[in-house]
Scaffold this active site. Structure first.
Site, PDB file in Angstrom:
ATOM      1  N   GLU A 110      58.920  41.671  41.167  1.00  0.00           N
ATOM      2  CA  GLU A 110      58.141  40.452  40.958  1.00  0.00           C
ATOM      3  C   GLU A 110      57.798  40.302  39.482  1.00  0.00           C
ATOM      4  O   GLU A 110      57.521  41.286  38.791  1.00  0.00           O
ATOM      5  CB  GLU A 110      56.858  40.510  41.793  1.00  0.00           C
ATOM      6  CG  GLU A 110      56.054  39.228  41.826  1.00  0.00           C
ATOM      7  CD  GLU A 110      54.946  39.307  42.884  1.00  0.00           C
ATOM      8  OE1 GLU A 110      55.248  39.697  44.043  1.00  0.00           O
ATOM      9  OE2 GLU A 110      53.796  38.987  42.552  1.00  0.00           O
ATOM     10  N   ASP A 112      55.185  37.850  37.274  1.00  0.00           N
ATOM     11  CA  ASP A 112      54.059  36.964  37.577  1.00  0.00           C
ATOM     12  C   ASP A 112      53.476  36.246  36.375  1.00  0.00           C
ATOM     13  O   ASP A 112      53.174  36.878  35.348  1.00  0.00           O
ATOM     14  CB  ASP A 112      52.892  37.778  38.154  1.00  0.00           C
ATOM     15  CG  ASP A 112      53.131  38.264  39.555  1.00  0.00           C
ATOM     16  OD1 ASP A 112      54.041  37.757  40.207  1.00  0.00           O
ATOM     17  OD2 ASP A 112      52.388  39.167  39.993  1.00  0.00           O
ATOM     18  N   GLU A 114      49.915  34.129  36.567  1.00  0.00           N
ATOM     19  CA  GLU A 114      48.821  33.641  37.409  1.00  0.00           C
ATOM     20  C   GLU A 114      47.744  33.069  36.489  1.00  0.00           C
ATOM     21  O   GLU A 114      47.391  33.683  35.488  1.00  0.00           O
ATOM     22  CB  GLU A 114      48.236  34.753  38.278  1.00  0.00           C
ATOM     23  CG  GLU A 114      49.141  35.175  39.419  1.00  0.00           C
ATOM     24  CD  GLU A 114      48.472  36.175  40.351  1.00  0.00           C
ATOM     25  OE1 GLU A 114      48.438  35.918  41.563  1.00  0.00           O
ATOM     26  OE2 GLU A 114      47.994  37.212  39.867  1.00  0.00           O
ATOM     27  N   THR A 128      49.329  38.159  33.654  1.00  0.00           N
ATOM     28  CA  THR A 128      50.750  38.477  33.828  1.00  0.00           C
ATOM     29  C   THR A 128      50.887  39.865  34.446  1.00  0.00           C
ATOM     30  O   THR A 128      50.042  40.741  34.252  1.00  0.00           O
ATOM     31  CB  THR A 128      51.511  38.434  32.485  1.00  0.00           C
ATOM     32  OG1 THR A 128      51.058  39.504  31.634  1.00  0.00           O
ATOM     33  CG2 THR A 128      51.320  37.100  31.778  1.00  0.00           C
ATOM     34  N   ARG A 138      50.693  46.538  36.124  1.00  0.00           N
ATOM     35  CA  ARG A 138      51.098  46.384  34.719  1.00  0.00           C
ATOM     36  C   ARG A 138      50.523  45.066  34.175  1.00  0.00           C
ATOM     37  O   ARG A 138      51.220  44.250  33.592  1.00  0.00           O
ATOM     38  CB  ARG A 138      52.626  46.388  34.604  1.00  0.00           C
ATOM     39  CG  ARG A 138      53.280  47.671  35.089  1.00  0.00           C
ATOM     40  CD  ARG A 138      54.778  47.668  34.812  1.00  0.00           C
ATOM     41  NE  ARG A 138      55.401  48.909  35.204  1.00  0.00           N
ATOM     42  CZ  ARG A 138      56.047  49.106  36.348  1.00  0.00           C
ATOM     43  NH1 ARG A 138      56.156  48.107  37.227  1.00  0.00           N
ATOM     44  NH2 ARG A 138      56.593  50.268  36.632  1.00  0.00           N
ATOM     45  N   TRP A 204      37.585  37.323  43.809  1.00  0.00           N
ATOM     46  CA  TRP A 204      37.901  38.161  42.639  1.00  0.00           C
ATOM     47  C   TRP A 204      38.287  37.376  41.387  1.00  0.00           C
ATOM     48  O   TRP A 204      38.198  37.894  40.268  1.00  0.00           O
ATOM     49  CB  TRP A 204      39.056  39.132  42.951  1.00  0.00           C
ATOM     50  CG  TRP A 204      40.363  38.452  43.255  1.00  0.00           C
ATOM     51  CD1 TRP A 204      40.818  38.064  44.471  1.00  0.00           C
ATOM     52  CD2 TRP A 204      41.391  38.071  42.317  1.00  0.00           C
ATOM     53  NE1 TRP A 204      42.045  37.458  44.364  1.00  0.00           N
ATOM     54  CE2 TRP A 204      42.417  37.451  43.051  1.00  0.00           C
ATOM     55  CE3 TRP A 204      41.541  38.193  40.941  1.00  0.00           C
ATOM     56  CZ2 TRP A 204      43.594  36.960  42.461  1.00  0.00           C
ATOM     57  CZ3 TRP A 204      42.694  37.702  40.332  1.00  0.00           C
ATOM     58  CH2 TRP A 204      43.703  37.097  41.098  1.00  0.00           C
ATOM     59  N   GLY A 208      35.246  38.470  38.295  1.00  0.00           N
ATOM     60  CA  GLY A 208      35.271  39.491  39.330  1.00  0.00           C
ATOM     61  C   GLY A 208      34.718  39.037  40.664  1.00  0.00           C
ATOM     62  O   GLY A 208      34.326  39.867  41.494  1.00  0.00           O
ATOM     63  N   ARG A 281      41.333  53.706  33.457  1.00  0.00           N
ATOM     64  CA  ARG A 281      42.090  53.403  34.672  1.00  0.00           C
ATOM     65  C   ARG A 281      43.164  54.452  34.931  1.00  0.00           C
ATOM     66  O   ARG A 281      43.547  54.680  36.080  1.00  0.00           O
ATOM     67  CB  ARG A 281      42.723  52.025  34.526  1.00  0.00           C
ATOM     68  CG  ARG A 281      43.465  51.543  35.743  1.00  0.00           C
ATOM     69  CD  ARG A 281      44.004  50.157  35.494  1.00  0.00           C
ATOM     70  NE  ARG A 281      44.844  49.688  36.567  1.00  0.00           N
ATOM     71  CZ  ARG A 281      45.556  48.564  36.519  1.00  0.00           C
ATOM     72  NH1 ARG A 281      45.505  47.799  35.442  1.00  0.00           N
ATOM     73  NH2 ARG A 281      46.301  48.198  37.536  1.00  0.00           N
TER      74      ARG A 281
END
Length: 293
Positions: A110, A112, A114, A128, A138, A204, A208, A281
């Site tokens: 995929e 993206d 968005e 992205t 990513r 979200w 958030g 993260r």
């Protein structure tokens, strides 16, 4: 009374205008894009998605009952794909306009774009992501250097065997290179369709999930025009692109020095999140592509 010389001058001045008027109909015909119903089909939304103006315009709408979406009739394995979008204006908090390429299956690929809506006056966030073999994580996010709701802007994906490049109005904002030699999967074997949808994600999407969709502003509408795909169409297990074709220069296209400078400008001034900088993260270490990109 007009003199002969004045009449001659007037004729000379009017001649370009007459030529332009004669050429205008053919100019309009030759520059028009393919109608949307030729390349796309509306897949959901119960009438909220519409193809208008003889196929020149496509709109998606969202209300409290449902969003809407469409997909390409063709599947592609590599391509240079452009679409012009005008995003939901005003208070778009809670809404997401997604425009992406995706394959099927549990190990899908995929690519993206968005667009995360926001309160009036706050900037949209362009999100992205790249998935390969079902694995994403990513994300890179950007603000834009213009109001994406005021007019149409071109959002492009260049996908070839060496790299994926995301561009906005011809300015590259992100490049994801093929790093299979470092153990990073790269989308290159699974054909993908183009999808787009407008939907509610107020759990979200905006701060958030703190800012919810204001349904008194509905229906929310995003608009699309001037789709173009210089791409390899996948059909019955084979590609429309001959491996020796010289016309598909984008299959080996990379960023030249000027494009690399524009990429650096966009990332320096407008990137607001980069997974490759998020050490919290990834406490065990950043993904391998981060150290080599």
């Amino acid at each position: 009374m007009v003199s002969t010389s004045s009449s001659s001058v007037l004729s000379i001045l009017l001649l370009p205008l007459l030529i332009l008027l004669l050429l205008l109909p053919s100019m309009i015909i030759t520059t028009s894009a393919n109608p949307f119903h030729q390349d796309f089909e509306i897949t959901w939304g119960d009438g909220r998605a519409k193809i208008l103006n003889d196929g020149e315009l496509l709109t998606l709408s969202l209300d409290k009952a449902s969003g809407s979406g469409f997909q390409s009739k063709n599947e592609y394995l590599f391509g240079k794909i452009d679409m012009q979008l005008k995003l939901v204006p005003g208070n778009s908090a809670g809404t997401v306009t997604a425009y992406y390429l995706s394959s099927k299956g549990s190990a899908w690929d995929e690519i993206d774009f968005e667009f995360l809506g926001n309160l009036s006056g706050d900037p949209y966030i362009l999100h992205t992501n790249v998935f390969s073999q079902g694995k994403g994580n990513r994300e890179q996010q950007f603000y834009l250097w213009f109001d994406p709701t005021a007019d149409f802007h071109t959002y492009s994906i260049l996908w070839n065997p060496q790299r994926i490049t995301f561009s906005v109005d011809g300015t590259p904002i992100r490049e994801f290179k093929n790093m299979e030699s470092n153990g990073v999967p790269f989308p290159k074997n699974q054909p993908m369709r183009i999808y787009s949808s407008l939907w509610n994600a107020d759990d979200w999407a905006t701060r958030g999930g703190l800012v919810k969709t204001d349904w008194t502003q509905a229906p929310f509408t995003a608009s699309y025009m001037n789709f173009n795909a210089d791409a390899c169409v996948w059909s019955s297990g084979s590609s429309s692109c001959a491996s020796t074709s010289s016309s598909n220069s984008w299959l080996s296209q990379e960023l030249d020095s000027a494009s690399q400078e524009r990429l650096q400008w966009a990332q320096k001034n407008y990137m607001i999140y980069n997974y490759c900088s998020d050490t919290k993260r990834f406490p065990q270490g950043l993904p391998p592509e981060c150290s080599t990109s």
